[in-house]
Design a protein around this motif. Structure first.
Motif, PDB file in Angstrom:
ATOM      1  N   GLU A  83    -105.643 -24.252 -53.005  1.00 47.71           N
ATOM      2  CA  GLU A  83    -106.505 -25.328 -52.521  1.00 47.71           C
ATOM      3  C   GLU A  83    -106.479 -25.438 -51.002  1.00 47.71           C
ATOM      4  O   GLU A  83    -107.512 -25.702 -50.380  1.00 47.71           O
ATOM      5  N   VAL A  84    -105.337 -25.226 -50.396  1.00 48.03           N
ATOM      6  CA  VAL A  84    -105.252 -25.235 -48.934  1.00 48.03           C
ATOM      7  C   VAL A  84    -106.055 -24.068 -48.361  1.00 48.03           C
ATOM      8  O   VAL A  84    -106.789 -24.225 -47.374  1.00 48.03           O
ATOM      9  N   ALA A  85    -105.945 -22.908 -48.979  1.00 46.51           N
ATOM     10  CA  ALA A  85    -106.716 -21.743 -48.526  1.00 46.51           C
ATOM     11  C   ALA A  85    -108.219 -22.021 -48.618  1.00 46.51           C
ATOM     12  O   ALA A  85    -108.980 -21.665 -47.709  1.00 46.51           O
ATOM     13  N   LYS A  86    -108.647 -22.676 -49.703  1.00 46.53           N
ATOM     14  CA  LYS A  86    -110.059 -23.055 -49.844  1.00 46.53           C
ATOM     15  C   LYS A  86    -110.467 -24.002 -48.731  1.00 46.53           C
ATOM     16  O   LYS A  86    -111.532 -23.846 -48.124  1.00 46.53           O
ATOM     17  N   ALA A  87    -109.638 -25.006 -48.474  1.00 44.25           N
ATOM     18  CA  ALA A  87    -109.938 -25.987 -47.429  1.00 44.25           C
ATOM     19  C   ALA A  87    -110.017 -25.332 -46.054  1.00 44.25           C
ATOM     20  O   ALA A  87    -110.761 -25.795 -45.185  1.00 44.25           O
ATOM     21  N   MET A  88    -109.275 -24.241 -45.885  1.00 45.69           N
ATOM     22  CA  MET A  88    -109.299 -23.506 -44.618  1.00 45.69           C
ATOM     23  C   MET A  88    -110.494 -22.556 -44.546  1.00 45.69           C
ATOM     24  O   MET A  88    -110.726 -21.941 -43.512  1.00 45.69           O
ATOM     25  N   LEU A  95    -110.944 -19.739 -46.346  1.00 40.84           N
ATOM     26  CA  LEU A  95    -110.639 -18.326 -46.537  1.00 40.84           C
ATOM     27  C   LEU A  95    -111.526 -17.752 -47.632  1.00 40.84           C
ATOM     28  O   LEU A  95    -111.654 -18.345 -48.707  1.00 40.84           O
ATOM     29  N   ASP A  96    -112.126 -16.619 -47.360  1.00 39.11           N
ATOM     30  CA  ASP A  96    -112.897 -15.961 -48.421  1.00 39.11           C
ATOM     31  C   ASP A  96    -111.929 -15.162 -49.297  1.00 39.11           C
ATOM     32  O   ASP A  96    -110.721 -15.106 -49.042  1.00 39.11           O
ATOM     33  N   ALA A  97    -112.453 -14.542 -50.339  1.00 30.27           N
ATOM     34  CA  ALA A  97    -111.603 -13.849 -51.315  1.00 30.27           C
ATOM     35  C   ALA A  97    -110.767 -12.755 -50.680  1.00 30.27           C
ATOM     36  O   ALA A  97    -109.579 -12.593 -51.001  1.00 30.27           O
ATOM     37  N   ARG A 132    -103.872 -12.671 -46.934  1.00 30.37           N
ATOM     38  CA  ARG A 132    -102.980 -13.612 -46.262  1.00 30.37           C
ATOM     39  C   ARG A 132    -102.066 -14.400 -47.192  1.00 30.37           C
ATOM     40  O   ARG A 132    -100.990 -14.835 -46.789  1.00 30.37           O
ATOM     41  N   VAL A 133    -102.497 -14.623 -48.415  1.00 35.57           N
ATOM     42  CA  VAL A 133    -101.692 -15.425 -49.346  1.00 35.57           C
ATOM     43  C   VAL A 133    -100.809 -14.484 -50.157  1.00 35.57           C
ATOM     44  O   VAL A 133    -101.214 -13.918 -51.162  1.00 35.57           O
ATOM     45  N   THR A 134     -99.600 -14.356 -49.687  1.00 34.15           N
ATOM     46  CA  THR A 134     -98.622 -13.464 -50.309  1.00 34.15           C
ATOM     47  C   THR A 134     -97.697 -14.260 -51.225  1.00 34.15           C
ATOM     48  O   THR A 134     -97.701 -15.499 -51.225  1.00 34.15           O
TER      49      THR A 134
END
Length: 137
Positions: free
Chosen positions: A32-37, A39-41, A47-49
Motif C-alpha cells: 500500500e505504501v508503494a502504491k501511494a508512492m 510505483l509501477d509494477a 525496489r520492494v525486496t
C-alpha cells in the motif's frame, strides 16, 4: 508508572509466533505504501525486496512491545528487585525512564528521557528488538 503497548511475551515461542503473525500485515503495508508512492509494477518488483518487507515486520513487532514508563525512582526500585541485566542508554541527569524486560530473558533495556516520552519509547522498542528479540525471532 504506566505501561504503554500491548505485547510482552513470556516465552521465546510466544515472541516468534507474534513476529511471524506480522508477516502478512507487513506485506500489505509495504504494498500500500508503494502504491501511494506511485510505483509501477516494474519499480515495485525492483525496489520492494524481502528485506523491505522484513524491515516493516520488525517495526510492527517492535512498536507493539509493552514498555514501562516511570520516574527514575520507580525504575531504580524495579531494578533493585529485577533479575535482569539492564542496559541503560541516556543521561543520568534526567527524571524519567522507559524500560522493557521480557520474562523469558535475563536481559532488559532502558532509556532515560526528560520531555520526549514518545521518542524515548520508540527508541527503546527498537533497542529491545535489536538487543533481545532479533536473535530469537
Amino acid at each position: 508508572m504506566e505501561t504503554e503497548g500491548q505485547f510482552s511475551p513470556s516465552t521465546v515461542a510466544e515472541a516468534r509466533d507474534r513476529y511471524e503473525s506480522f508477516g502478512p500485515t507487513a506485506q500489505v503495508v509495504v504494498k500500500e505504501v508503494a502504491k501511494a508512492m506511485g510505483l509501477d509494477a516494474d519499480e515495485y518488483r525492483e525496489r520492494v525486496t524481502g528485506e523491505v518487507v522484513e524491515t516493516a515486520r520488525d517495526v510492527l513487532f517492535a512498536e507493539s512491545l509493552a514498555v514501562t514508563v516511570g520516574t527514575r525512582e520507580e525504575f531504580e526500585a524495579w531494578r533493585d528487585d529485577a533479575d535482569h541485566e539492564v542496559t541503560v542508554v541516556g543521561s543520568d541527569n534526567v527524571d524519567n525512564v522507559v524500560w522493557h524486560a521480557p520474562d523469558f530473558s535475563d536481559e532488559a533495556v532502558a532509556a532515560t528521557f526528560h520531555e520526549q516520552r514518545g521518542a524515548a519509547v520508540s527508541t527503546l522498542r527498537r533497542q529491545a528488538f535489536g538487543g533481545i528479540y532479533r536473535e530469537v525471532v
